[in-house]
Enzyme design. Structure first.
Site, short mmCIF file in Angstrom:
data_model
loop_
_atom_site.label_atom_id
_atom_site.label_comp_id
_atom_site.label_asym_id
_atom_site.label_seq_id
_atom_site.Cartn_x
_atom_site.Cartn_y
_atom_site.Cartn_z
N GLY A 91 0.82 -1.20 0.00
CA GLY A 91 0.00 0.00 0.00
C GLY A 91 0.86 1.25 0.00
O GLY A 91 0.55 2.24 -0.68
N THR A 92 1.94 1.22 0.77
CA THR A 92 2.82 2.37 0.87
C THR A 92 3.40 2.72 -0.50
O THR A 92 3.46 3.89 -0.88
CB THR A 92 3.95 2.08 1.87
OG1 THR A 92 3.36 1.73 3.12
CG2 THR A 92 4.86 3.26 2.05
N ASN B 136 -7.77 4.15 9.28
CA ASN B 136 -7.35 2.87 9.85
C ASN B 136 -7.58 2.79 11.35
O ASN B 136 -7.76 1.71 11.89
CB ASN B 136 -5.87 2.60 9.52
CG ASN B 136 -4.99 3.80 9.76
OD1 ASN B 136 -5.25 4.90 9.26
ND2 ASN B 136 -3.95 3.61 10.54
N GLN C 111 -7.87 0.53 3.75
CA GLN C 111 -8.79 -0.02 4.76
C GLN C 111 -10.20 -0.22 4.22
O GLN C 111 -11.02 -0.89 4.85
CB GLN C 111 -8.86 0.89 5.99
CG GLN C 111 -7.56 0.95 6.79
CD GLN C 111 -7.21 -0.36 7.47
OE1 GLN C 111 -8.02 -1.28 7.58
NE2 GLN C 111 -5.97 -0.46 7.93
N GLY D 135 -2.72 -5.89 -0.17
CA GLY D 135 -3.22 -7.26 -0.08
C GLY D 135 -3.45 -7.76 1.33
O GLY D 135 -4.47 -8.39 1.62
N CYS E 254 2.96 5.00 23.69
CA CYS E 254 3.90 3.92 23.97
C CYS E 254 3.84 2.82 22.93
O CYS E 254 4.86 2.25 22.57
CB CYS E 254 3.62 3.32 25.34
SG CYS E 254 4.58 4.12 26.60
#
Ligand SMILES: Cc1ncc(COP(=O)(O)O)c(C=O)c1O
Lengths: 305, 402
Positions: B72-73, B151, B179, B200, B325
C-alpha cells in the site's frame, strides 16, 4: 511488541505497593500526561530515623511505567531518605533486568518521583530541569532534546561530532538522516547552514589480515594501553563519585573503549557529557583517536504470547 | 481456548483458499511471466486472471487500470509522486491531518522539498469540512490525496463526492483505500477517482503485494523504471504468487461483502454495546454513523493503552492502541489528537477490528474479560478514586513535567 524482561512482566502483572500509602508525609507527582506516563509516589517517613516505612505508587502509564514504579517502591522501602536519594534510574532498570531503550525514561520518571517526594517531605520545592524529546537514536536511547542541547552547548557541526558527544548515531546509523535534520534546524537558529561534511559511504572494508597486523603494531603495547586507560578512568572517578556515579572499564576493541556508567542516567544529558568528557581525556592522554561507548546489557526476553 | 484476533486493520490472516491458489506458483509454476516458454506462459495467464479479479472488486472499467505494486505504501508514494512529476508547474498538495503515515510522512518530506501541503482538519467526530476543501482547490494543486476509511477510527470520508469536486476544478484525485477495499462496495468506473491504493494483507491476501488503480487517461510517471512489466508503469519481475493470491482474495472479498456489512457489523456492534454497558467512562471515537463495518475504536479514560493491550494479550485477546507507547512516539495517535480527544483518553484508546473469521462467541469472551482489565488498571491510576474518577481529575493530579 516490546521486548520486556521476565522481571518487568512480573512487576507489571503483579505490581507491588500499588495505591496511596495511608498517612503519607511525602508526595511526589511527576510525568507528562501528553506523553502518556505520569506517576504519584507517596511515602511514609519516620520523622525520628528518616527511614521510609512505607511507599506506594499510582501510575498512569504503560507496562514498563507501572513495573518501574513497582520496582522503585520495592527498592526504597526500609531505606533512609539519604540512602534512597542515591538510587539512580539505572538501579531501577537493573532491578528489572533492563528496559528497552525506548522505555528508559520510565525509570528516569521513577527516580524523579522519588526526588520530588523527598523534597515534599522536607518542605522544599523540587524543580525539574529534565526535558525529553522524541527518541532519535534507538541503539543508545538518545532523544531529540538532548541532541539539540548538546549541539548548541558545544557548537557541533557534523553528524560525527554529534555521535562523539552524545553517542547518537554511533550504532546502526539508521538515524543519521534524523540527526542531519536536527543539525540543519539548530544551525539555522544562528543563521548557519548545515554542510553534510565527511563521507557519504562507509569506509571500504580492509582485508582482515591487514587489520590484525595494524592492531598488533599499534603505537603502544596492549597492556600498557589498557593500564593507561584505567589510569584515566581512575583520575575521573572521584568527580563521578561526587555525583553518585561511577565508571567501569568493560572492554577495549581496537579504538573503541567500552565502559559501564553507573549512577548517572544513561538517557540524560549528564551521561553524554560524561562520556564526551571521558573520550576527550582519553584522546588527549593516549594520543590517538578513540571512541568511548557505553556497554549495553542484553538480558531481554521476548514478551511472548 | 484459542486466542482471539481483533486486529484485522493491522493485518489479516491469509485465507486458506488464497494459500491453496498460491501454492503451485512456488515450486511448480515458477516461470517468469515475461518468458515465451510454457513455464512463463502459464504464470502470465494466472496474472491476467488476478488482474481481472481485482478489477471486478474495484468496479474498474479496464483491467489495464490495475497496476500491481509491492504494498500500500508503494502505491501511495507512486500516486503522489507521479502527480507531482507529471505536472511540474503545480506545487500544492491537499490531504488531511488523519492520513496514514504512508501519505503524511511523504507529504512532510515534500514540504522540505518546497511543496505546499494543505492538511484538512477534522471535527470531534473525525469529519471534514467540504467548504474549506472546495476553497483550496485551484490550478496550483497537483493532487488531492484523501483516505477512504481511517485505519484507527474506521471513519469514512466522502471521497467520491470529493473526487467530483476535484475533477470539476481540474485537479487529480488519489485515495488511500487500503482499509476500505473489501469492506464496503466500490465502483470506480462510475467515480471521478483517478488513483486508488490498496494493500493485499488487509483483505486476507499475503503481505508485500498492493495495487495502484490508475484511471485510463490519467497522466502518469512511474516510480520504478526498468523492464516493461505492468506496461512499463512499475518495473520489476512480478511477485506472481502474491499477485495470484491477491486476485483470489479479491474474489472472496466480493463474495463476502454482504456478510461483512451484516454479520461482521453485528459482531462489532455487539462488542461495542457490551463494553459500553459494562465499563464506566469510556466512549466510541470517530463517526459512529459513517464508518467501516468492522472497526470499533473505544477510548477508556484515565488509563494507558499499552498496559491494556498487555493485559488483554495475557488472556489471549489481540487488539491495538493509539497510545504513544505502542507507537514508540512521544505523542498519542495523531488521529485521536486531531479529533480533540483529551490526553487522558487518547492514550487509552483501543481499536478492535474484526474479520469474517471472528465469531460471536469470541465477542462474548472479550466482553467478559475487558471490564476486569480496565478496572485493574484504573485501581493503579492517580486519576481514579474508590468508585470513579477523582473529583476535578486535572487538578487533583497535575504532575510536574518530567
Ligand atoms: C490506511 C493505510 N494506508 C496505508 C497502509 C500501508 O500499507 P502497507 O503496509 O501495505 O504498505 C496501511 C496499513 O498499515 C493503512 O492502514
Amino acid at each position: 511488541m516490546w521486548d520486556y524482561s521476565e522481571k518487568v512482566k512480573e512487576h507489571f502483572y503483579n505490581p507491588k505497593n500499588a495505591g496511596a500509602v495511608e498517612g503519607a508525609n511525602g508526595v511526589g507527582d511527576v510525568g507528562s500526561i501528553s506523553c502518556g506516563d505520569a506517576l504519584r509516589l507517596t511515602l511514609k517517613v519516620n520523622p525520628e530515623t528518616e527511614i521510609i516505612e512505607d511507599a506506594g505508587f499510582q501510575t498512569f502509564g504503560c507496562g514498563s511505567a507501572i513495573a518501574s514504579s513497582s520496582a522503585l517502591t520495592e527498592i526504597i522501602k526500609g531505606m533512609t531518605l539519604d540512602q534512597a536519594l542515591q538510587v539512580s534510574n539505572q538501579d531501577i532498570a537493573d532491578f528489572l533486568d533492563g528496559l528497552p531503550p525506548e522505555k528508559m525514561h520510565c525509570s528516569v520518571m521513577g527516580r524523579e518521583a522519588l526526588q520530588a517526594a523527598v523534597a515534599n517531605y522536607r518542605g522544599e520545592e523540587w524543580v525539574d530541569d529534565h526535558e525529553e524529546g522524541a527518541l532519535v537514536c534507538k541503539c543508545f536511547a538518545i532523544d531529540e532534546v538532548m541532541i539539540e542541547e548538546t549541539i548548541r552547548a558545544n557548537q557541533l557541526r557534523t553528524v560525527e561530532e554529534v555521535t562523539n558527544y552524545t553517542k547518537a548515531g554511533g550504532g546502526c546509523s539508521s538515524c543519521h538522516e534524523g540527526i542531519e535534520n536536527i543539525l540543519t534546524r539548530v544551525l539555522a537558529e544562528s543563521g548557519e547552514t548545515f554542510v553534510p561534511g565527511g563521507v557519504a559511504i562507509a569506509a571500504a572494508k580492509k582485508p582482515a589480515a591487514k587489520k590484525e597486523a595494524a592492531a598488533g603494531g599499534a603505537k603502544m603495547g596492549t597492556l600498557a594501553r589498557i593500564r593507561k586507560i584505567e589510569a584515566v578512568l581512575d583520575s575521573i572517578r572521584p568527580a563521578l563519585q561526587a555525583d553518585n556515579g561511577d565508571v567501569e572499564l568493560i572492554d577495549v576493541e581496537g579504538n573503541t573503549i567500552y565502559v559501564h556508567l553507573t549512577g548517572a542516567c544513561t538517557g540524560c544529558q549528564m551521561a553524554a557529557m560524561t562520556l564526551g568528557g571521558i573520550q576527550q581525556r582519553m584522546i588527549e592522554e593516549l594520543g590517538e583517536f578513540v571512541k568511548v561507548v557505553p556497554a549495553a546489557k542484553e538480558t531481554l526476553v521476548s514478551m511472548g504470547a | 481456548m484459542s486466542d482471539i484476533y481483533l486486529d484485522n486493520n493491522a493485518t489479516t490472516m491469509v485465507a486458506p483458499e488464497v494459500f491453496e491458489e498460491m501454492k503451485p506458483f512456488f515450486c511448480e509454476q515458477f516461470g517468469n511471466p515475461s518468458s515465451l516458454h510454457s513455464f512463463g506462459n502459464k504464470v502470465g495467464f494466472a496474472l491476467k486472471k488476478a488482474r481481472q479479479q481485482v478489477q471486478a472488486l474495484l468496479g474498474a472499467e479496464h483491467d489495464s487500470e490495475i497496476i500491481f505494486t509491492s504494498c500500500g505504501t508503494e502505491s501511495d508514494s507512486t500516486a503522489i509522486l507521479s502527480a507531482l512529476k507529471a505536472q511540474p508547474e503545480r506545487k500544492e498538495i491537499i490531504t488531511t491531518v488523519v492520513e496514514h503515515p504512508a501519505v503524511l510522512t511523504l507529504c512532510e518530506y515534500l514540504e522540505t522539498e518546497g511543496y505546499t501541503v494543505h492538511k484538512l482538519e477534522v471535527d470531534t467526530k473525525g469529519r471534514l469540512d467540504l467548504d474549506k476543501y472546495r476553497a483550496l482547490l485551484s490550478d496550483k494543486v497537483a493532487v488531492v490525496s484523501v483516505m477512504w476509511a481511517n485505519n484507527e477510527s474506521g471513519t469514512l470520508f466522502p471521497v467520491e463526492e470529493m473526487a467530483t469536486m476535484a475533477a470539476e476544478a481540474g485537479v487529480m484525485f488519489h485515495t488511500d483505500a487500503v482499509q476500505a477495499v473489501g469492506k464496503i462496495p466500490i465502483n470506480l468506473a462510475e467515480s471521478n477517482i483517478h488513483m486508488l491504493s490498496l494493500s493485499g494483507h488487509k483483505l486476507h491476501a499475503p503481505k508485500g503485494v498492493g495495487v495502484l488503480y490508475l484511471k485510463r487517461g490519467t497522466r502518469f510517471r512511474p516510480l520504478l523504471r526498468g523492464g516493461h512489466q505492468e506496461r512499463g508503469r512499475r518495473a520489476g519481475t512480478e511477485n506472481a504468487p502474491a499477485i495470484i493470491g491477491l486476485g483470489k482474495a479479491c474474489e472472496m472479498a466480493q463474495a463476502h461483502l454482504e456478510f461483512e456489512n451484516t454479520q461482521v457489523k453485528a459482531m462489532r456492534d455487539r462488542l461495542e454495546a457490551g463494553l459500553l454497558a459494562a465499563i464506566p467512562n469510556c466512549f466510541v471515537t470517530g463517526d459512529p454513523d459513517n464508518r467501516l463495518p468492522n472497526t470499533a475504536s473505544i477510548a477508556f479514560e484515565y488509563i494507558e493503552g499499552e498496559a491494556i493491550l498487555l493485559l488483554m494479550n495475557k488472556v489471549g485477546i489481540a487488539a491495538s492502541s493509539g497510545s504513544a507507547c505502542t507507537s514508540g512516539s512521544l505523542e498519542p495517535s495523531h488521529v485521536m489528537r486531531a479529533m480533540g480527544i483529551p490526553y487522558t483518553a487518547a492514550h487509552g484508546t483501543v481499536r478492535f477490528s474484526f474479520s469474517r473469521y471472528n465469531t460471536m462467541e469470541e465477542v462474548e469472551r472479550v466482553i467478559e474479560e475487558v471490564p476486569g482489565i480496565v478496572a485493574k488498571l484504573r485501581k493503579l491510576s492517580p486519576y481514579w478514586g474508590d468508585n470513579g474518577p477523582v473529583e476535578n481529575p486535572d487538578e487533583a493530579f497535575a504532575p510536574v513535567y518530567a
